[in-house]
Design an enzyme around this catalytic site. Structure first.
Site, PDB file in Angstrom:
ATOM      1  N   ASP A 101     -26.737  67.143   6.899  1.00  0.00           N
ATOM      2  CA  ASP A 101     -25.311  67.094   6.548  1.00  0.00           C
ATOM      3  C   ASP A 101     -24.472  67.970   7.481  1.00  0.00           C
ATOM      4  OD1 ASP A 101     -27.281  67.056   4.265  1.00  0.00           O
ATOM      5  OD2 ASP A 101     -25.563  66.165   3.249  1.00  0.00           O
ATOM      6  N   GLU A 121     -21.986  62.280   6.186  1.00  0.00           N
ATOM      7  CA  GLU A 121     -21.199  62.089   4.962  1.00  0.00           C
ATOM      8  C   GLU A 121     -20.267  63.245   4.587  1.00  0.00           C
ATOM      9  OE1 GLU A 121     -22.734  61.867   1.135  1.00  0.00           O
ATOM     10  OE2 GLU A 121     -23.244  63.967   1.227  1.00  0.00           O
ATOM     11  N   ASN A 122     -20.468  64.425   5.176  1.00  0.00           N
ATOM     12  CA  ASN A 122     -19.546  65.546   4.917  1.00  0.00           C
ATOM     13  C   ASN A 122     -18.790  65.962   6.174  1.00  0.00           C
ATOM     14  OD1 ASN A 122     -22.379  66.546   3.235  1.00  0.00           O
ATOM     15  ND2 ASN A 122     -20.530  66.083   2.104  1.00  0.00           N
ATOM     16  N   ASN A 161     -23.811  59.966  -0.777  1.00  0.00           N
ATOM     17  CA  ASN A 161     -22.897  59.744  -1.897  1.00  0.00           C
ATOM     18  C   ASN A 161     -21.430  59.875  -1.496  1.00  0.00           C
ATOM     19  OD1 ASN A 161     -23.946  62.512  -1.658  1.00  0.00           O
ATOM     20  ND2 ASN A 161     -22.472  63.009  -3.255  1.00  0.00           N
ATOM     21  N   HIS A 162     -21.140  60.519  -0.353  1.00  0.00           N
ATOM     22  CA  HIS A 162     -19.744  60.641   0.103  1.00  0.00           C
ATOM     23  C   HIS A 162     -19.377  59.598   1.162  1.00  0.00           C
ATOM     24  CE1 HIS A 162     -18.753  64.183  -2.188  1.00  0.00           C
ATOM     25  NE2 HIS A 162     -19.841  64.800  -1.758  1.00  0.00           N
ATOM     26  N   HIS A 202     -31.292  60.749   0.851  1.00  0.00           N
ATOM     27  CA  HIS A 202     -30.181  61.596   0.447  1.00  0.00           C
ATOM     28  C   HIS A 202     -30.231  61.760  -1.078  1.00  0.00           C
ATOM     29  CE1 HIS A 202     -26.392  63.468   1.583  1.00  0.00           C
ATOM     30  NE2 HIS A 202     -25.933  63.060   0.418  1.00  0.00           N
ATOM     31  N   HIS A 257     -28.627  66.276   1.549  1.00  0.00           N
ATOM     32  CA  HIS A 257     -27.673  66.387   0.419  1.00  0.00           C
ATOM     33  C   HIS A 257     -27.555  67.779  -0.181  1.00  0.00           C
ATOM     34  CE1 HIS A 257     -25.194  65.469  -3.067  1.00  0.00           C
ATOM     35  NE2 HIS A 257     -26.116  66.000  -3.838  1.00  0.00           N
ATOM     36  N   HIS A 263     -27.818  70.652   1.177  1.00  0.00           N
ATOM     37  CA  HIS A 263     -27.249  71.556   2.188  1.00  0.00           C
ATOM     38  C   HIS A 263     -28.078  72.816   2.383  1.00  0.00           C
ATOM     39  CE1 HIS A 263     -22.891  69.782   2.131  1.00  0.00           C
ATOM     40  NE2 HIS A 263     -23.828  68.856   2.047  1.00  0.00           N
TER      41      HIS A 263
HETATM   42 FE   LIG Z   1     -24.427  64.273  -0.398  1.00  0.00          FE
END
Ligand SMILES: [Fe+2]
Length: 270
Positions: free
Chosen positions: A8, A39-40, A67-68, A150, A175, A177
């Site tokens: 991430d 995704e982040n 998920n993002h 993830h 995910h 982090h």
């Molecule tokens: Fe995530």
């Protein structure tokens, strides 16, 4: 082939670490193909077209999601024009794909992106999706398979490892982090529960700690923000794949003060 993976990338500090360190790391470790999770990447939530171009320009060959993925709706047309994946087990009809195949160093490499169940948005069963996708890839003669799983729960990640060890080249979690300390090669499959973030390292999962602290002290939710200034880290996994087997894997922690820590995978005996 030698494959690199960065998890991430959190906001501008994460993108800055790629800008400053990725080209030289890629060259120094002779990485043939670099995968990174987007995704982040845009202020902590999703990916803008500008940031997608920026990350690809630093030497990322393919980006994975989570998920993002849909947080920035401008991402949707990029699935037709950019090297991007979204989790493969999102429901049918969703834009993009979660599996792509590349020609790398004279062999084929498939990259599969999956989303876990615990604490995650609605998706299809990742285990059934993984099993069916890997069977199909094998039927098509593709042996080198990298999976970005993830997911929140380490139990789901370990279960995926038990399901697919010996059948894929690597399963790496994203995910949380926070990096886990279980890098191993088991039945020729590299495994790490979570690779950890690339971005700010001196706060709460790459975000300014004020809002999360207030949230945990009072129960009142707020919007997480990227710090203006922070200490940074880039975390990358390097893996050697040959004929579907991972023969060597090591993890790099590159700090923004030039310090670097390298950790080898342990090899699980048969
Ligand atoms: Fe995530």
């Amino acid at each position: 082939m030698r494959v690199g993976f960065i998890g991430d990338i959190v906001g501008r500090p994460g993108r800055e670490m790629l800008k400053h360190y990725l080209p030289k790391l890629k060259e120094e470790y002779a990485i043939d193909f670099l995968i990174a999770n987007y995704e982040n990447a845009s202020h902590g939530f999703g990916l803008t077209p500008k940031n997608a171009d920026e990350l690809l320009s630093y030497g990322v060959d393919l980006m994975t999601g989570g998920n993002h993925t849909w947080d920035k709706k401008e991402i949707i047309p990029l699935f037709d024009s950019h090297e991007l994946l979204r989790p493969h087990n999102y429901p049918e009809g969703v834009p993009g794909t979660g599996c792509k195949i590349y020609e790398v160093a004279g062999e084929k490499l498939a990259v599969l992106n999956l989303l876990g169940h615990y604490g995650m948005p609605i998706s299809d069963n990742p285990f059934i999706c993984a099993k069916q996708s890997v069977e199909k890839l094998h039927q098509d003669g593709i042996k080198n398979i990298f999976i970005d799983f993830h997911a929140e729960a380490s139990s789901e990640k370990r279960a995926m490892m038990m399901l697919l060890q010996g059948k894929v080249s690597a399963i790496v979690g994203t995910h949380t982090h926070v990096s886990s300390d279980d890098l191993q090669i088991s039945k020729n499959t590299a495994y790490l529960s979570d690779i950890g973030l690339t971005g700010c390292r001196d706060n709460v999962i790459g975000m300014d700690e004020k809002v999360p602290l207030k949230q945990f002290l009072t129960g009142i939710k707020g919007h997480f923000d990227i710090p203006k200034k922070c200490k940074k880290i880039l975390q990358m996994l390097v893996m050697d794949f040959d004929d579907g087997k991972c023969s060597r894997a090591f993890k790099i922690k590159q700090f923004d003060n030039q310090q670097r820590i390298k950790t080898d995978a342990w090899i699980e005996e048969e």
